[in-house]
Motif scaffolding. Structure first.
Motif, PDB file in Angstrom:
ATOM      1  N   ALA A   8      -0.941  -0.811   3.435  1.00  0.00           N
ATOM      2  CA  ALA A   8      -2.169  -0.018   3.471  1.00  0.00           C
ATOM      3  C   ALA A   8      -1.815   1.453   3.284  1.00  0.00           C
ATOM      4  O   ALA A   8      -0.658   1.858   3.425  1.00  0.00           O
ATOM      5  CB  ALA A   8      -2.895  -0.235   4.792  1.00  0.00           C
ATOM      6  N   MET A   9      -2.813   2.262   2.988  1.00  0.00           N
ATOM      7  CA  MET A   9      -2.567   3.677   2.779  1.00  0.00           C
ATOM      8  C   MET A   9      -2.443   4.382   4.126  1.00  0.00           C
ATOM      9  O   MET A   9      -3.018   3.965   5.135  1.00  0.00           O
ATOM     10  CB  MET A   9      -3.692   4.300   1.964  1.00  0.00           C
ATOM     11  CG  MET A   9      -3.973   3.577   0.642  1.00  0.00           C
ATOM     12  SD  MET A   9      -2.491   3.205  -0.342  1.00  0.00           S
ATOM     13  CE  MET A   9      -1.900   4.852  -0.682  1.00  0.00           C
ATOM     14  N   GLY A  10      -1.686   5.463   4.130  1.00  0.00           N
ATOM     15  CA  GLY A  10      -1.468   6.211   5.361  1.00  0.00           C
ATOM     16  C   GLY A  10      -2.503   7.293   5.577  1.00  0.00           C
ATOM     17  O   GLY A  10      -3.553   7.331   4.930  1.00  0.00           O
ATOM     18  N   SER A  11      -2.180   8.214   6.508  1.00  0.00           N
ATOM     19  CA  SER A  11      -3.113   9.284   6.854  1.00  0.00           C
ATOM     20  C   SER A  11      -3.020  10.477   5.910  1.00  0.00           C
ATOM     21  O   SER A  11      -3.849  11.368   5.937  1.00  0.00           O
ATOM     22  CB  SER A  11      -2.859   9.760   8.293  1.00  0.00           C
ATOM     23  OG  SER A  11      -1.507  10.184   8.431  1.00  0.00           O
ATOM     24  N   ASN A  12      -1.962  10.461   5.039  1.00  0.00           N
ATOM     25  CA  ASN A  12      -1.846  11.526   4.050  1.00  0.00           C
ATOM     26  C   ASN A  12      -1.386  10.942   2.722  1.00  0.00           C
ATOM     27  O   ASN A  12      -1.121   9.734   2.621  1.00  0.00           O
ATOM     28  CB  ASN A  12      -0.890  12.616   4.536  1.00  0.00           C
ATOM     29  CG  ASN A  12       0.494  12.053   4.846  1.00  0.00           C
ATOM     30  OD1 ASN A  12       1.196  11.595   3.946  1.00  0.00           O
ATOM     31  ND2 ASN A  12       0.888  12.093   6.123  1.00  0.00           N
ATOM     32  N   SER A  43     -10.629   2.103   8.781  1.00  0.00           N
ATOM     33  CA  SER A  43     -11.480   1.940   7.593  1.00  0.00           C
ATOM     34  C   SER A  43     -10.714   1.393   6.405  1.00  0.00           C
ATOM     35  O   SER A  43     -11.224   0.557   5.636  1.00  0.00           O
ATOM     36  CB  SER A  43     -12.116   3.297   7.229  1.00  0.00           C
ATOM     37  OG  SER A  43     -12.945   3.761   8.256  1.00  0.00           O
ATOM     38  N   ASN A  44      -9.479   1.850   6.241  1.00  0.00           N
ATOM     39  CA  ASN A  44      -8.686   1.390   5.097  1.00  0.00           C
ATOM     40  C   ASN A  44      -8.328  -0.102   5.230  1.00  0.00           C
ATOM     41  O   ASN A  44      -8.483  -0.880   4.279  1.00  0.00           O
ATOM     42  CB  ASN A  44      -7.430   2.241   4.981  1.00  0.00           C
ATOM     43  CG  ASN A  44      -6.560   1.843   3.792  1.00  0.00           C
ATOM     44  OD1 ASN A  44      -5.385   1.543   3.946  1.00  0.00           O
ATOM     45  ND2 ASN A  44      -7.130   1.827   2.588  1.00  0.00           N
ATOM     46  N   LYS A  50     -11.967  -6.723   3.616  1.00  0.00           N
ATOM     47  CA  LYS A  50     -13.269  -7.046   3.012  1.00  0.00           C
ATOM     48  C   LYS A  50     -13.092  -7.508   1.560  1.00  0.00           C
ATOM     49  O   LYS A  50     -13.667  -8.514   1.135  1.00  0.00           O
ATOM     50  CB  LYS A  50     -14.184  -5.824   3.077  1.00  0.00           C
ATOM     51  CG  LYS A  50     -15.577  -6.067   2.517  1.00  0.00           C
ATOM     52  CD  LYS A  50     -16.404  -4.785   2.473  1.00  0.00           C
ATOM     53  CE  LYS A  50     -16.664  -4.258   3.859  1.00  0.00           C
ATOM     54  NZ  LYS A  50     -17.588  -3.085   3.822  1.00  0.00           N
ATOM     55  N   ILE A  51     -12.289  -6.778   0.787  1.00  0.00           N
ATOM     56  CA  ILE A  51     -12.090  -7.146  -0.622  1.00  0.00           C
ATOM     57  C   ILE A  51     -11.402  -8.501  -0.724  1.00  0.00           C
ATOM     58  O   ILE A  51     -11.795  -9.363  -1.519  1.00  0.00           O
ATOM     59  CB  ILE A  51     -11.263  -6.056  -1.346  1.00  0.00           C
ATOM     60  CG1 ILE A  51     -12.023  -4.733  -1.377  1.00  0.00           C
ATOM     61  CG2 ILE A  51     -10.927  -6.500  -2.770  1.00  0.00           C
ATOM     62  CD1 ILE A  51     -11.199  -3.561  -1.879  1.00  0.00           C
ATOM     63  N   LEU A 167      -6.255   6.243   5.416  1.00  0.00           N
ATOM     64  CA  LEU A 167      -6.409   5.506   6.673  1.00  0.00           C
ATOM     65  C   LEU A 167      -7.788   5.699   7.296  1.00  0.00           C
ATOM     66  O   LEU A 167      -8.413   4.748   7.766  1.00  0.00           O
ATOM     67  CB  LEU A 167      -5.299   5.950   7.634  1.00  0.00           C
ATOM     68  CG  LEU A 167      -5.246   5.317   9.021  1.00  0.00           C
ATOM     69  CD1 LEU A 167      -3.806   5.261   9.508  1.00  0.00           C
ATOM     70  CD2 LEU A 167      -6.076   6.104  10.051  1.00  0.00           C
ATOM     71  N   ASP A 168      -8.286   6.917   7.298  1.00  0.00           N
ATOM     72  CA  ASP A 168      -9.558   7.196   7.981  1.00  0.00           C
ATOM     73  C   ASP A 168     -10.780   6.940   7.103  1.00  0.00           C
ATOM     74  O   ASP A 168     -11.910   7.237   7.505  1.00  0.00           O
ATOM     75  CB  ASP A 168      -9.569   8.646   8.479  1.00  0.00           C
ATOM     76  CG  ASP A 168      -9.399   9.647   7.326  1.00  0.00           C
ATOM     77  OD1 ASP A 168      -9.273   9.191   6.170  1.00  0.00           O
ATOM     78  OD2 ASP A 168      -9.377  10.860   7.590  1.00  0.00           O
ATOM     79  N   GLY A 169     -10.564   6.405   5.921  1.00  0.00           N
ATOM     80  CA  GLY A 169     -11.684   6.120   5.031  1.00  0.00           C
ATOM     81  C   GLY A 169     -11.979   7.210   4.044  1.00  0.00           C
ATOM     82  O   GLY A 169     -12.828   7.033   3.154  1.00  0.00           O
ATOM     83  N   SER A 170     -11.324   8.350   4.177  1.00  0.00           N
ATOM     84  CA  SER A 170     -11.553   9.443   3.219  1.00  0.00           C
ATOM     85  C   SER A 170     -10.963   9.088   1.868  1.00  0.00           C
ATOM     86  O   SER A 170     -10.003   8.316   1.768  1.00  0.00           O
ATOM     87  CB  SER A 170     -10.919  10.739   3.750  1.00  0.00           C
ATOM     88  OG  SER A 170      -9.512  10.576   3.915  1.00  0.00           O
ATOM     89  N   VAL A 171     -11.544   9.629   0.831  1.00  0.00           N
ATOM     90  CA  VAL A 171     -11.129   9.329  -0.541  1.00  0.00           C
ATOM     91  C   VAL A 171     -10.547  10.582  -1.163  1.00  0.00           C
ATOM     92  O   VAL A 171     -11.169  11.658  -1.127  1.00  0.00           O
ATOM     93  CB  VAL A 171     -12.325   8.824  -1.374  1.00  0.00           C
ATOM     94  CG1 VAL A 171     -11.908   8.609  -2.820  1.00  0.00           C
ATOM     95  CG2 VAL A 171     -12.855   7.526  -0.780  1.00  0.00           C
ATOM     96  N   VAL A 172      -9.333  10.440  -1.708  1.00  0.00           N
ATOM     97  CA  VAL A 172      -8.667  11.570  -2.354  1.00  0.00           C
ATOM     98  C   VAL A 172      -8.329  11.191  -3.790  1.00  0.00           C
ATOM     99  O   VAL A 172      -8.291  10.008  -4.156  1.00  0.00           O
ATOM    100  CB  VAL A 172      -7.376  11.973  -1.591  1.00  0.00           C
ATOM    101  CG1 VAL A 172      -7.707  12.421  -0.178  1.00  0.00           C
ATOM    102  CG2 VAL A 172      -6.374  10.839  -1.594  1.00  0.00           C
ATOM    103  N   GLU A 173      -8.070  12.186  -4.583  1.00  0.00           N
ATOM    104  CA  GLU A 173      -7.746  11.941  -5.990  1.00  0.00           C
ATOM    105  C   GLU A 173      -6.363  11.299  -6.116  1.00  0.00           C
ATOM    106  O   GLU A 173      -5.434  11.637  -5.366  1.00  0.00           O
ATOM    107  CB  GLU A 173      -7.790  13.249  -6.765  1.00  0.00           C
ATOM    108  CG  GLU A 173      -7.615  13.062  -8.269  1.00  0.00           C
ATOM    109  CD  GLU A 173      -7.731  14.376  -9.030  1.00  0.00           C
ATOM    110  OE1 GLU A 173      -7.429  14.378 -10.236  1.00  0.00           O
ATOM    111  OE2 GLU A 173      -8.129  15.390  -8.410  1.00  0.00           O
ATOM    112  N   LEU A 174      -6.244  10.378  -7.042  1.00  0.00           N
ATOM    113  CA  LEU A 174      -4.959   9.705  -7.308  1.00  0.00           C
ATOM    114  C   LEU A 174      -4.124  10.599  -8.219  1.00  0.00           C
ATOM    115  O   LEU A 174      -4.349  10.670  -9.424  1.00  0.00           O
ATOM    116  CB  LEU A 174      -5.196   8.339  -7.963  1.00  0.00           C
ATOM    117  CG  LEU A 174      -3.951   7.565  -8.412  1.00  0.00           C
ATOM    118  CD1 LEU A 174      -3.042   7.241  -7.231  1.00  0.00           C
ATOM    119  CD2 LEU A 174      -4.348   6.280  -9.136  1.00  0.00           C
TER     120      LEU A 174
END
Length: 679
Positions: A8-12, A43-44, A50-51, A167-174
């Motif tokens: 899973a993705m981390g916090s940063n 959230s992540n 879910k998916i 991790l917190d559900g926020s979306v950042v650019e790849l």
């Protein structure tokens, strides 16, 4: 198949979280997620779960109502493994607190919660998986609007993703650094022989914002065109990945080694990631653990970019080959080129996309359990157990059947050549007939039948899977085997006629006394010119004993006709005995009786006993002996029969030894001839 890793993705943007998953069955209580944040489904992780649960056509359910009931999966093994892992996520993260309250019906609660997402966010459309985009997507409706959930090959999803969920559900650019972190995780999982799936979603679906599954909706037309799926699955938000272990069966490495020993080349064609495929190939023995495989592992795309000559050179390498990220057309091209080079190609597969290559191969082999109906229809064989080692066993069985067929032919031809040689020699030497038609008919139809049938039950040669495969255009009877037939047949004829002559001309042979019955001896010249007997002076023939009767002659010249009853009996007995011993020679084409003794085929020993029993029956039952024109033999005469018949084994043992010594030279000569022909 089971999930072994969750990433899973981390916090940063520079970190990922990795979780080990244990468990090898579909039982939700069997699985264990290590270093899991119990009770904390961020959230992540929730989006990954879910998916995996919704973008999934498989089912895991309990078979049976009692406590002993086991859990079974319906659908693709990959999706079933993901569904099973989502049950583990729920157990460890959400429902742990319900154990004490709902222990009496815990499975029902878990199963209900596992499908909660499916009920809240109902699937309204499916973007089926295809080899081009290497992903599957579903459009779901929820209270917050329609969403697209996608799972597929990580590289493919990353190419179509523009953002990443943290991790917190926020979306950042790849960006490139985050892409490198994800690809590094992919490489680690793949290098450990794990099949890796990525997960992504998309909230912004302008074309499908109001779509509810209605066929009249304008967006529905897009779903009817698979070529539009890639554009729909664009600008995705990447959320994580899962590594699935598809462990090879324990017997596969041994089966691969058996193939190598048997001269069968194993090529792996898979849609998996290259690193995953290479790791699996090392696990199962297609490649060595530390072998340099840079020249023997290509993606399907890399292979197709080669020139035809380079493709042929690549396929003609010794040893195993690997083709990863392969598409149906790649498989067809590989099969076609192998067939064009003269190879006999067996192709295995289970999916619809495998059907064209299965149809094109010399032998298409579909999986009976996991295989689709299309694959089964396109195949020549269907494996009931989906086990690769079964194919290797079938090759050994096929070789054994072929060898047994040759053993039957070898025995019958050499025996019949012997009978023909017997008749020919009798006519050529001018001696009286040693066998009459009814005797030859008896030998052919009755005495030879049981051993010939029993040869079909020969066990495989001990080295049957160590011999190189024969070519499809190889002749059933090689010049060397024909020569052996002729030698054995010639000896059968010489022995059968020879004992006839010995009885007339010798009082003893090999130290065995033949004068006990009191018959008269003649010279070979007299025997060969017996038709002129009436012109001989002072020729006499004494009465002699044959069984329980005394044979007398009113005319001495009748000694060569009515008096040959004992000589005919000896000839018939030698023919029967020599053909029984010759059946032992047919146990193996090149193997000595020291390595394949007679008792390896008890049916043959039984058949020989039946044939000898039938021969004794017509010898010692007066009524039958009279019909066949024979008489009982004494012990000394039986010893003579065995002494004349047994050398057929020694002769064939010598021929087999020569055949084993020269088989390597013949094989090399055959290869040189083939190479010259190709050039």
């Amino acid at each position: 198949m089971a999930v072994a890793k969750l990433v899973a993705m981390g916090s940063n943007t520079n970190a990922v979280r990795s979780y080990d998953v244990q468990g090898t069955s579909y039982d939700p209580f069997d699985g264990k997620i290590l270093n899991w944040p119990v009770g904390q489904l961020d959230s992540n992780l929730q989006m990954i779960a879910k998916i995996a649960a919704i973008c999934n056509d498989a089912d895991v359910e309990k078979a049976g109502q009692d406590k002993s009931g086991h859990y079974v999966a319906h659908g693709m093994p990959t999706e079933a493994a993901l569904k099973d892992t989502m049950l583990d996520v729920i157990i460890f993260s959400v429902l742990l607190c319900l154990v004490s309250v709902l222990m009496c019906n815990f499975y029902t609660v878990i199963a209900a919660c596992a499908y909660t997402w499916n009920k809240i966010e109902q699937r309204i459309a499916t973007l089926e998986f295809d080899r081009d985009r290497k992903s599957m997507g579903v459009i779901v409706s929820s209270s917050t609007g329609n969403k697209l959930l996608v799972k597929g090959a990580v590289e493919s999803l990353l190419d179509r993703s523009s953002h990443v969920q943290l991790l917190d559900g926020s979306v950042v650019e790849l960006d490139q650094s985050l892409r490198a972190v994800i690809l590094e995780s992919l490489h680690k999982l793949s290098s450990n022989a794990l099949r890796v799936l990525g997960f992504a979603y998309k909230d912004d679906l302008p074309e499908f914002a109001t779509y509810d599954g209605d066929e009249d909706h304008p967006a529905h037309k897009l779903l009817l065109k698979p070529e539009t799926y890639s554009s729909i699955e664009s600008n995705l938000v990447f959320v994580g990945l899962a590594g699935l272990r598809d462990p090879p069966r324990k017997e596969v490495p041994r089966a691969i080694e058996d193939c190598r020993t048997a001269g069968i080349r194993v090529m792996v064609i898979t849609g998996d990631n290259k690193a995953t495929a290479e790791a699996i190939c090392r696990d199962i023995g297609v490649f060595g653990r530390h072998e340099n495989i840079s020249s023997r592992s290509l993606t399907g795309k890399e292979f197709m970019e080669l020139s035809r000559q380079d493709k042929e050179n690549y396929l003609n390498q010794d040893g195993g080959l690997l083709f990863s990220r392969a598409e149906p057309r790649h498989k067809q091209e590989i099969v076609r080129l192998l067939k064009d080079s003269g190879e006999v190609v067996a192709m295995t597969g289970d999916g619809v996309n495998d059907a064209p290559a299965l149809k094109l191969a010399d032998i298409g082999i579909a999986m009976g359990i996991a295989g689709t109906e299309v694959a089964k229809e396109a195949s020549d064989m269907v494996l009931a157990d989906d086990n690769f080692s079964t194919i290797v066993s079938a090759v050994g069985e096929g070789r054994s059947i072929y060898n047994n067929m040759k053993a039957f032919i070898r025995y019958m031809i050499s025996s019949n050549i012997g009978e023909v040689a017997c008749i020919f020699l009798t006519a050529a030497l001018g001696i009286p007939e040693g066998l009459i038609p009814v005797q030859l008919l008896w030998v052919n139809l009755v005495t030879d039948g049981p051993p010939a049938t029993a040869l079909g039950f020969n066990p495989p040669d001990k080295d049957i899977m160590k011999k190189p495969p024969r070519r499809s255009d190889d002749s059933l009877i090689s010049p060397w085997i024909l020569f052996r037939y002729l030698v054995i047949g010639a000896y059968v004829g010489i022995a059968t006629v020879g004992i006839f002559i010995i009885w007339y001309t010798r009082s003893s042979f090999l130290g065995i006394d033949l004068s006990g019955d009191g018959h008269s001896l003649v010279t070979y010249s007299q025997l060969a010119n017996w038709g002129q007997c009436s012109t001989w002076n002072n020729f006499t023939a004494s009465p002699f004993t044959a069984g329980n009767q005394e044979i007398k002659f009113d005319n001495p010249c009748d000694y060569f006709q009515t008096g040959k009853i004992k000589a005919m009996t000896l000839s018939l007995s030698v023919l029967v005995a020599i053909e029984m011993f010759n059946s032992l020679n047919a146990l193996s084409e090149d193997g000595s009786l020291l390595t394949m003794p007679p008792w390896v085929n008890p049916w043959l020993l039984l058949a020989m006993s039946i044939s000898f029993g039938l021969h004794f029956l017509i010898l010692y039952v007066p009524f039958l002996a009279q019909i066949f024109g024979i008489v009982p033999l004494s012990l000394n005469e039986w010893l003579l029969v065995l002494a004349v018949a047994l050398p057929v084994i020694l002769i064939d043992e010598v021929l087999k030894f020569v055949g084993r010594c020269t088989s390597g030279m013949r094989s090399s000569s055959s290869k040189r001839s083939l190479k010259h022909k190709e050039e």
